[in-house]
Design a protein around this motif. Structure first.
Motif, PDB file in Angstrom:
ATOM      1  N   GLU A 194      51.173   9.457  -9.207  1.00 57.46           N
ATOM      2  CA  GLU A 194      52.036   9.807  -8.082  1.00 57.46           C
ATOM      3  C   GLU A 194      53.078   8.740  -7.780  1.00 57.46           C
ATOM      4  OE1 GLU A 194      50.129  11.315  -4.603  1.00 57.46           O
ATOM      5  OE2 GLU A 194      48.616  12.370  -5.784  1.00 57.46           O
ATOM      6  N   GLN A 212      56.318   9.696  -9.629  1.00 58.17           N
ATOM      7  CA  GLN A 212      56.935  10.875  -9.029  1.00 58.17           C
ATOM      8  C   GLN A 212      57.534  10.551  -7.662  1.00 58.17           C
ATOM      9  OE1 GLN A 212      54.389  14.392  -9.229  1.00 58.17           O
ATOM     10  NE2 GLN A 212      53.310  13.420 -10.928  1.00 58.17           N
ATOM     11  N   SER A 213      56.821   9.791  -6.852  1.00 60.32           N
ATOM     12  CA  SER A 213      57.330   9.411  -5.524  1.00 60.32           C
ATOM     13  C   SER A 213      58.585   8.556  -5.645  1.00 60.32           C
ATOM     14  CB  SER A 213      56.262   8.642  -4.740  1.00 60.32           C
ATOM     15  OG  SER A 213      55.163   9.469  -4.472  1.00 60.32           O
ATOM     16  N   GLU A 234      62.249   9.522  -4.145  1.00 59.54           N
ATOM     17  CA  GLU A 234      62.878   8.600  -3.196  1.00 59.54           C
ATOM     18  C   GLU A 234      64.269   8.168  -3.664  1.00 59.54           C
ATOM     19  OE1 GLU A 234      62.403   3.928  -2.143  1.00 59.54           O
ATOM     20  OE2 GLU A 234      60.543   5.080  -2.291  1.00 59.54           O
TER      21      GLU A 234
END
Length: 90
Positions: free
Chosen positions: A26, A29-30, A34
């Motif tokens: 994650e 992906q985060s 962002e």
């Protein structure tokens, strides 16, 4: 043999693909969401494509943005490359 100039991008360029390769999870992906949201106010996080490697250690995250210029693209690449989870930005 003649040398050809690379194709030029006309800006703004909707649906410009950016692919980020890095460690699965994650965090990657985060980070991608962002960075894209910071550089493209109209970024649609629902258009993310994530593919895992065969053994699941690596991921490719593909997004589509509206590219507004070379400066924007260079800033995106710089922000993504600055994070240790990122290995390659295409």
């Amino acid at each position: 043999m003649t040398q050809q100039d690379p194709p030029k991008i006309e800006f703004p360029c909707p649906n410009y693909p950016i692919k980020v390769l890095g460690e699965a999870g994650e965090v990657l992906q985060s980070l991608v969401v962002e960075v894209m949201a910071r550089h493209d106010p109209d970024f649609n996080a629902e258009r993310i494509s994530v593919k895992d490697s065969g053994k699941g250690r690596w991921q490719s995250v593909t997004v589509f943005i509206t590219a507004t210029g070379i400066e924007q693209l260079e800033a995106i690449h710089q922000d993504l490359r600055a994070h240790p989870a990122t290995k390659i930005v295409l």
